[in-house]
Design a protein around this motif. Structure first.
Motif, PDB file in Angstrom:
ATOM      1  N   GLN A   1       6.959   2.020 -12.805  1.00 58.00           N
ATOM      2  CA  GLN A   1       8.123   1.233 -12.410  1.00 58.00           C
ATOM      3  C   GLN A   1       9.176   1.281 -13.513  1.00 58.00           C
ATOM      4  O   GLN A   1       8.906   0.934 -14.667  1.00 58.00           O
ATOM      5  CB  GLN A   1       7.715  -0.218 -12.139  1.00 58.00           C
ATOM      6  CG  GLN A   1       8.881  -1.142 -11.806  1.00 58.00           C
ATOM      7  CD  GLN A   1       8.439  -2.577 -11.634  1.00 58.00           C
ATOM      8  OE1 GLN A   1       7.294  -2.854 -11.283  1.00 58.00           O
ATOM      9  NE2 GLN A   1       9.345  -3.505 -11.888  1.00 58.00           N
TER      10      GLN A   1
ATOM     11  N   GLU B   1      -3.648   1.461  -6.577  1.00 60.89           N
ATOM     12  CA  GLU B   1      -2.811   2.638  -6.812  1.00 60.89           C
ATOM     13  C   GLU B   1      -2.053   2.487  -8.129  1.00 60.89           C
ATOM     14  O   GLU B   1      -1.463   1.438  -8.397  1.00 60.89           O
ATOM     15  CB  GLU B   1      -1.838   2.841  -5.657  1.00 60.89           C
ATOM     16  CG  GLU B   1      -0.989   1.629  -5.321  1.00 60.89           C
ATOM     17  CD  GLU B   1      -0.149   1.826  -4.077  1.00 60.89           C
ATOM     18  OE1 GLU B   1       0.834   1.077  -3.904  1.00 60.89           O
ATOM     19  OE2 GLU B   1      -0.469   2.734  -3.295  1.00 60.89           O
TER      20      GLU B   1
ATOM     21  N   THR C   1       0.982   2.746 -10.653  1.00 56.31           N
ATOM     22  CA  THR C   1       2.401   2.584 -10.369  1.00 56.31           C
ATOM     23  C   THR C   1       3.220   2.816 -11.632  1.00 56.31           C
ATOM     24  O   THR C   1       2.871   2.328 -12.710  1.00 56.31           O
ATOM     25  CB  THR C   1       2.694   1.167  -9.838  1.00 56.31           C
ATOM     26  OG1 THR C   1       1.923   0.950  -8.644  1.00 56.31           O
ATOM     27  CG2 THR C   1       4.167   0.990  -9.520  1.00 56.31           C
TER      28      THR C   1
ATOM     29  N   GLN D   1      -1.593  -1.491  -9.267  1.00 54.92           N
ATOM     30  CA  GLN D   1      -1.348  -2.601  -8.362  1.00 54.92           C
ATOM     31  C   GLN D   1      -2.158  -2.440  -7.085  1.00 54.92           C
ATOM     32  O   GLN D   1      -2.694  -1.377  -6.798  1.00 54.92           O
ATOM     33  CB  GLN D   1       0.142  -2.710  -8.031  1.00 54.92           C
ATOM     34  CG  GLN D   1       0.686  -1.595  -7.172  1.00 54.92           C
ATOM     35  CD  GLN D   1       2.136  -1.815  -6.785  1.00 54.92           C
ATOM     36  OE1 GLN D   1       2.760  -2.794  -7.189  1.00 54.92           O
ATOM     37  NE2 GLN D   1       2.692  -0.913  -6.002  1.00 54.92           N
TER      38      GLN D   1
END
Length: 305
Positions: A185, A181, A183, A173
């Protein structure tokens, strides 16, 4: 000398063609990123509405306590690219995914990969996805991909309760100052904060609903999963095109510098060749002048006659 001049001319023409291709790729990356960025903003607004729906549901029902049992199976959905020319975009995310999977203690882990290039990067990390899907070819295709992934999550669950499943989204993202970066989630199990009621509702109109509570909660959860997957896919496409744009800008600058160097060398060689040809003409002209110079008559031989 003629061969060197010919080689440099051919080299300059090749570099000019390459620059045209790089410029085209840079333009396409800039154009393609805009619709994906718009889709990411749109789904973010929709997702905020879903989160408000969770808050209203929790406030109306008084909150729901989710079971926090350890999940039995783990599904990691990795969003990468299907095309190259984007640097180490896939390799950086694949390394983060490998570290994440290595730190987990699930009895069974599965990987679902989006993008052939990402599949190769995961394979280099010793990870083997069970399914490889094609990334969307346009912003309109993000919804179809997200719907397909949600359906696969349903198949993956096989009727198990949500607290028995762990689903993780891995994507790249946008960060601060134009950086990117990787990520990780967590999507499932649901965060307990989603169904915690607010202490005070910021409106005089209190929330209410007429649907069955179970049906409404199921719809909210499915919409939350869909919006999260949609956003991850849109962000991945935005950052992929951003990475390709940055790489093409660097490539264009490098090609421009190389073209300038080759053209400078070409001008120098051409000037040297012209100078040599002029010297040949001057030397030839001087030789002809000496050859045509009249010889003086011998007077002594004429008087003897």
């Amino acid at each position: 000398m003629a061969q060197t001049l010919e080689t440099l001319t051919r080299h300059s023409a090749t570099l000019t063609s390459i620059r045209g291709i790089v410029h085209t790729m840079k333009t396409l990356s800039a154009i393609n990123a805009a619709p994906y960025e718009h889709a990411a903003r749109s789904i973010e607004a929709y997702h905020q509405t879903i989160l408000q729906g969770f808050a209203a549901f929790a406030f109306r029902t008084g909150g729901i306590r989710l079971r926090q049992d350890d999940a039995l199976e783990h599904l990691v959905i990795v969003f990468g690219s299907d095309h190259g020319l984007c640097g180490n975009y896939n390799e950086v995310l694949a390394e983060v995914v490998q570290q994440h999977c290595g730190s987990q203690t699930f009895s069974k882990q599965r990987l679902l990969c989006i993008g052939a290039q990402m599949n190769d990067a995961l394979d280099d990390q010793g990870l083997a996805p069970e399914v490889v899907l094609l990334p969307p070819a346009s912003a309109e295709g993000i919804g179809r991909l997200a719907g397909d992934i949600v359906t696969r999550i349903d198949r993956f669950s096989r009727g198990q309760p949500l607290h028995h499943l762990a689903v993780t989204l891995a994507f790249t993202q946008r960060g601060e100052h134009g950086m990117r970066e990787p990520t990780i989630q967590s999507l499932l199990p649901l965060s307990p904060s989603l169904l915690q009621p607010e202490k005070q509702w910021n409106s005089r109109s209190l929330p209410d609903y007429t649907m069955e509570a179970d049906a409404l909660l199921s719809s909210l959860i499915r919409s939350h999963i869909f919006a999260s997957v949609f956003r991850a896919s849109a962000e991945a496409m935005v950052t992929e095109n951003s990475a390709r744009l940055a790489l093409m800008q660097q490539a264009e600058q490098s090609v421009d510098e190389r073209i300038e160097a080759v053209e400078g060398e070409l001008r120098s060689v051409r000037q040297t060749e012209i100078t040599n040809e002029l010297m040949d003409v001057i030397i030839g002209f001087e030789a002809l002048k000496k050859k045509k110079k009249p010889q003086p008559l011998d007077c002594g031989s004429k008087n003897s006659l």
